[in-house]
Design a protein around this motif. Structure first.
Motif, PDB file in Angstrom:
ATOM      1  N   ALA A 170      32.663  -0.676  20.404  1.00  0.00           N
ATOM      2  CA  ALA A 170      32.244  -1.261  19.129  1.00  0.00           C
ATOM      3  C   ALA A 170      31.098  -2.218  19.396  1.00  0.00           C
ATOM      4  O   ALA A 170      31.212  -3.095  20.269  1.00  0.00           O
ATOM      5  CB  ALA A 170      33.401  -1.989  18.469  1.00  0.00           C
ATOM      6  N   VAL A 175      27.593  -4.595  17.773  1.00  0.00           N
ATOM      7  CA  VAL A 175      26.866  -5.237  16.679  1.00  0.00           C
ATOM      8  C   VAL A 175      25.384  -5.132  16.997  1.00  0.00           C
ATOM      9  O   VAL A 175      24.955  -5.471  18.106  1.00  0.00           O
ATOM     10  CB  VAL A 175      27.257  -6.721  16.545  1.00  0.00           C
ATOM     11  CG1 VAL A 175      26.348  -7.430  15.538  1.00  0.00           C
ATOM     12  CG2 VAL A 175      28.713  -6.861  16.140  1.00  0.00           C
ATOM     13  N   SER A 210      31.188   2.686  17.460  1.00  0.00           N
ATOM     14  CA  SER A 210      31.345   2.169  16.102  1.00  0.00           C
ATOM     15  C   SER A 210      30.355   1.028  15.970  1.00  0.00           C
ATOM     16  O   SER A 210      30.297   0.142  16.836  1.00  0.00           O
ATOM     17  CB  SER A 210      32.775   1.658  15.880  1.00  0.00           C
ATOM     18  OG  SER A 210      33.708   2.699  16.048  1.00  0.00           O
ATOM     19  N   LEU A 225      28.356  -2.078  13.814  1.00  0.00           N
ATOM     20  CA  LEU A 225      28.140  -3.002  12.716  1.00  0.00           C
ATOM     21  C   LEU A 225      26.633  -3.145  12.569  1.00  0.00           C
ATOM     22  O   LEU A 225      25.959  -3.674  13.458  1.00  0.00           O
ATOM     23  CB  LEU A 225      28.797  -4.360  12.973  1.00  0.00           C
ATOM     24  CG  LEU A 225      28.812  -5.313  11.770  1.00  0.00           C
ATOM     25  CD1 LEU A 225      29.952  -6.311  11.887  1.00  0.00           C
ATOM     26  CD2 LEU A 225      27.493  -6.081  11.628  1.00  0.00           C
ATOM     27  N   ASN A 270      23.613  -4.843  11.037  1.00  0.00           N
ATOM     28  CA  ASN A 270      23.228  -6.088  10.367  1.00  0.00           C
ATOM     29  C   ASN A 270      21.750  -6.091  10.042  1.00  0.00           C
ATOM     30  O   ASN A 270      20.926  -5.683  10.862  1.00  0.00           O
ATOM     31  CB  ASN A 270      23.550  -7.289  11.248  1.00  0.00           C
ATOM     32  CG  ASN A 270      22.799  -8.550  10.815  1.00  0.00           C
ATOM     33  OD1 ASN A 270      21.748  -8.872  11.367  1.00  0.00           O
ATOM     34  ND2 ASN A 270      23.314  -9.231   9.811  1.00  0.00           N
ATOM     35  N   ASN A 288      26.244  -5.281   7.201  1.00  0.00           N
ATOM     36  CA  ASN A 288      26.318  -6.723   7.002  1.00  0.00           C
ATOM     37  C   ASN A 288      24.914  -7.211   6.670  1.00  0.00           C
ATOM     38  O   ASN A 288      23.959  -6.878   7.367  1.00  0.00           O
ATOM     39  CB  ASN A 288      26.837  -7.414   8.267  1.00  0.00           C
ATOM     40  CG  ASN A 288      26.867  -8.915   8.152  1.00  0.00           C
ATOM     41  OD1 ASN A 288      25.831  -9.578   8.187  1.00  0.00           O
ATOM     42  ND2 ASN A 288      28.061  -9.481   8.020  1.00  0.00           N
ATOM     43  N   GLN A 311      33.691  -9.922  12.023  1.00  0.00           N
ATOM     44  CA  GLN A 311      33.745  -8.708  11.212  1.00  0.00           C
ATOM     45  C   GLN A 311      33.879  -7.476  12.092  1.00  0.00           C
ATOM     46  O   GLN A 311      34.630  -6.546  11.770  1.00  0.00           O
ATOM     47  CB  GLN A 311      32.504  -8.589  10.332  1.00  0.00           C
ATOM     48  CG  GLN A 311      32.524  -7.371   9.429  1.00  0.00           C
ATOM     49  CD  GLN A 311      31.267  -7.242   8.573  1.00  0.00           C
ATOM     50  OE1 GLN A 311      30.424  -8.129   8.548  1.00  0.00           O
ATOM     51  NE2 GLN A 311      31.134  -6.121   7.889  1.00  0.00           N
ATOM     52  N   CYS A 312      33.150  -7.457  13.199  1.00  0.00           N
ATOM     53  CA  CYS A 312      33.223  -6.307  14.108  1.00  0.00           C
ATOM     54  C   CYS A 312      34.644  -6.143  14.643  1.00  0.00           C
ATOM     55  O   CYS A 312      35.189  -5.035  14.659  1.00  0.00           O
ATOM     56  CB  CYS A 312      32.244  -6.495  15.263  1.00  0.00           C
ATOM     57  SG  CYS A 312      32.165  -5.089  16.405  1.00  0.00           S
ATOM     58  N   GLU A 360      36.970  -4.939  11.820  1.00  0.00           N
ATOM     59  CA  GLU A 360      36.750  -3.545  11.421  1.00  0.00           C
ATOM     60  C   GLU A 360      37.132  -2.555  12.514  1.00  0.00           C
ATOM     61  O   GLU A 360      37.717  -1.504  12.241  1.00  0.00           O
ATOM     62  CB  GLU A 360      35.280  -3.339  11.049  1.00  0.00           C
ATOM     63  CG  GLU A 360      34.834  -4.053   9.787  1.00  0.00           C
ATOM     64  CD  GLU A 360      35.297  -3.355   8.521  1.00  0.00           C
ATOM     65  OE1 GLU A 360      35.798  -2.215   8.604  1.00  0.00           O
ATOM     66  OE2 GLU A 360      35.164  -3.949   7.442  1.00  0.00           O
ATOM     67  N   LEU A 416      34.937  -6.070  20.293  1.00  0.00           N
ATOM     68  CA  LEU A 416      33.481  -6.204  20.352  1.00  0.00           C
ATOM     69  C   LEU A 416      33.046  -5.929  21.786  1.00  0.00           C
ATOM     70  O   LEU A 416      33.301  -6.718  22.686  1.00  0.00           O
ATOM     71  CB  LEU A 416      33.048  -7.615  19.945  1.00  0.00           C
ATOM     72  CG  LEU A 416      31.584  -7.983  20.180  1.00  0.00           C
ATOM     73  CD1 LEU A 416      30.665  -7.142  19.285  1.00  0.00           C
ATOM     74  CD2 LEU A 416      31.351  -9.472  19.935  1.00  0.00           C
TER      75      LEU A 416
END
Length: 277
Positions: A8, A10, A32, A34, A36, A60, A76-77, A80, A84
């Protein structure tokens, strides 16, 4: 299986350009993501495109320049995706101005995103990764950190990113966290506006994205604390700063001693635009 299956990540500033390419490529490799971007609509579009292609992504729209918001990206990561594994600090601003024309408000806005945003996100990510037992941080730098005419504030911000990347790599290695800085070359909205750029329309961001995916993956476990230049077809690492020869000793020093010493030094300045890569 993809090289990032089960991970996961970001990625900031991922609504367009390099960030978007990084997000799509990481998702294609199984991560996965995120997504932003301060332009929330763009972040939504990229995340929706990843999901439509069968990947996992959420959007995001927060600004990384806000301390609380940056920390919530990591939260949030984890909420969800359960963890991370990677952060790509890609969000950034750029403008050109000669020193006497630089505007304090522009200076502040750029530093808040390029430097503080990377610091806020990186420190928040490091806290999570330390508890998890490891992770990867990739910071977006630029060859302008070597010095670039007409871009002093931007160059200063990327010099800060390089310094923080090396410092973090040293501090975080014992916690299984790797940190690298990447200086990419690609045709983006930012580079298109830069009259000095050597990128061309065919130098698309997707040519750079495989490097980011590699650095986020397990096969790059030996790579940390590096400043990496990648143009899509040429890859090299930047030599760390070091003392130049000759070294003079003496005591006490006076003007004659200084003049003699500086006469022996190679004092040529190497602004970034003189580099060929």
């Amino acid at each position: 299986m993809g090289t990032l299956d089960g991970k996961a990540v970001v990625i900031t500033g991922a609504g367009r350009g390099l960030g978007r390419a990084y997000a799509v490529h990481a998702a294609d490799a199984g991560a996965s993501v995120l997504v932003n971007d301060v332009d929330g609509e763009l972040a939504d579009e990229v995340a929706a495109g990843i999901r439509a292609a069968g990947g996992r992504a959420v959007a995001n729209g927060d600004s990384v320049a806000e301390l609380g918001r940056a920390a919530k990206l990591m939260e949030q990561c984890v909420a969800e995706f359960g963890k991370l594994d990677g952060l790509v600090n890609n969000a950034g601003l750029r403008y050109d101005a000669m020193p006497w024309e630089d505007d304090p408000e522009q200076i502040r806005a750029l530093i808040e995103v390029n430097v503080l945003g990377a610091l806020y996100c990186g420190t928040a990510a490091a806290a999570v990764m330390r508890e998890q037992g490891g992770g990867v941080i990739v910071n977006a730098a630029s060859f302008s950190f070597l010095g670039q005419s007409g871009a002093g504030t931007y160059a200063a911000s990327k010099g800060a990113v390089v310094s923080m990347s090396i410092s973090w790599a040293v501090d975080l290695a014992k916690f299984g966290i790797r940190v690298n800085a990447v200086c990419p070359l690609a045709w983006t909205r930012m580079s298109e506006a830069d009259y000095r750029t050597r990128s061309k329309p065919e130098d698309t961001p997707d040519r750079v994205a495989p490097l980011i995916t590699y650095l986020l993956g397990d096969r790059s476990s030996a790579v940390t604390g590096q400043v990496i230049r990648f143009t899509g077809d040429i890859l090299h690492v930047v030599r760390q700063p070091a003392r130049k020869e000759p070294v003079f000793t003496g005591e006490p020093w006076d003007d004659d001693d200084f003049e003699k010493a500086f006469g022996e030094f190679d004092l040529e300045i190497f602004p970034a635009e003189r580099w060929k890569l």
